[in-house]
Design an enzyme around this catalytic site. Structure first.
Site, PDB file in Angstrom:
ATOM      1  N   SER A   1       0.826  -1.212   0.000  1.00 46.41           N
ATOM      2  CA  SER A   1       0.000   0.000   0.000  1.00 46.41           C
ATOM      3  C   SER A   1       0.863   1.267   0.000  1.00 46.41           C
ATOM      4  CB  SER A   1      -0.990  -0.011   1.167  1.00 46.41           C
ATOM      5  OG  SER A   1      -0.324   0.149   2.388  1.00 46.41           O
TER       6      SER A   1
ATOM      7  N   LEU B   1      19.795  -1.744  12.129  1.00 46.16           N
ATOM      8  CA  LEU B   1      18.374  -1.919  11.786  1.00 46.16           C
ATOM      9  C   LEU B   1      17.499  -0.801  12.363  1.00 46.16           C
ATOM     10  CD1 LEU B   1      16.183  -3.871  10.589  1.00 46.16           C
ATOM     11  CD2 LEU B   1      15.978  -4.790  12.904  1.00 46.16           C
TER      12      LEU B   1
ATOM     13  N   HIS C   1       9.159   2.988   8.659  1.00 42.42           N
ATOM     14  CA  HIS C   1       9.012   2.072   9.798  1.00 42.42           C
ATOM     15  C   HIS C   1       7.796   2.508  10.607  1.00 42.42           C
ATOM     16  CE1 HIS C   1      10.232  -0.800  12.827  1.00 42.42           C
ATOM     17  NE2 HIS C   1      10.007   0.131  13.735  1.00 42.42           N
TER      18      HIS C   1
END
Ligand code: GAR
Length: 196
Positions: A13, A152, A117
């Site tokens: 999306s 990360l 994120h």
């Protein structure tokens, strides 16, 4: 032409929001930029069909195909890089791409690699961000667009959006509220980078 390569793993999306914005905001004419490819590590990623409908090149590099290599992660990332580099990307945009990338991959795209994120980084790196935010009693949650570095879910923050956490929220209802904001901030952040 500034080529953008989008990497996805699932519904895509955020990818769709970027493709739609590229069309509606005339990135080709205004910014000399286009989404030139969508690459997935999963053959069944729903986003691939939409990309094809928009005439965008698609490819699958399945991480499972490298499981029996001596260094599966490095082998996968090398194959992924080879696929991406065919498009000579100006930007590589991770849009729900659920693989941890090797330091070599990150270094190869230094300055050209961004991610979204679903948390207000530096809080809640990693997975299950919404459940963890609810569990921690957060009153606000959100999403972060950031440059990708070897660590990360770290790296310089480019944009953030904040939403309230409501008393009866589940991880799913909070995720949906955050996702609507992701669809606004991610295309905008990409556009700002292209305009530089
Ligand atoms: C988005 O919420 C994105 O922030 C998250 O996955 C979802 C993908 O949705 N990404 C991560 O968790 C990365 N660690 P989409 O495929 O519909 O864009």
């Amino acid at each position: 032409m500034k080529n953008i390569v989008l990497l996805i793993s699932g519904s895509g999306s955020n990818m769709a929001a970027i493709i739609r914005t590229a069309e509606e905001h005339h990135w080709a004419k205004r910014l000399n930029a286009r989404v030139s490819a969508v690459i997935s590590n999963k053959a069944d990623a729903e986003g691939l069909a939409l990309a094809k409908q928009h005439g965008i090149a698609t490819a699958v590099v399945d991480h499972k195909a490298f499981a029996d290599q001596p260094s599966p992660r490095e082998a996968f990332d090398a194959a992924l890089m080879a696929e991406i580099d065919q498009h000579k990307p100006h930007l590589v945009v991770l849009a729900g791409f659920m693989r941890i990338l090797t330091p070599g991959f990150v270094a190869h795209y230094e300055g050209r690699l961004i991610n979204i994120h679903p948390s207000l980084l530096p809080a809640f790196t990693g997975l299950n961000t919404h459940a963890r935010a609810i569990e921690a009693g957060c009153k606000f949650a959100g999403a972060t667009v950031h440059r990708v570095t070897a660590e990360l879910d770290h790296g310089p923050i480019l944009a953030q959006a904040i939403v309230p956490v409501l008393p009866d929220d589940t991880a799913d209802t909070l995720a949906a509220r955050v996702l609507t904001q992701e669809h606004l901030i991610y295309p905008k952040a990409v556009e700002e980078l292209l305009a530089k």
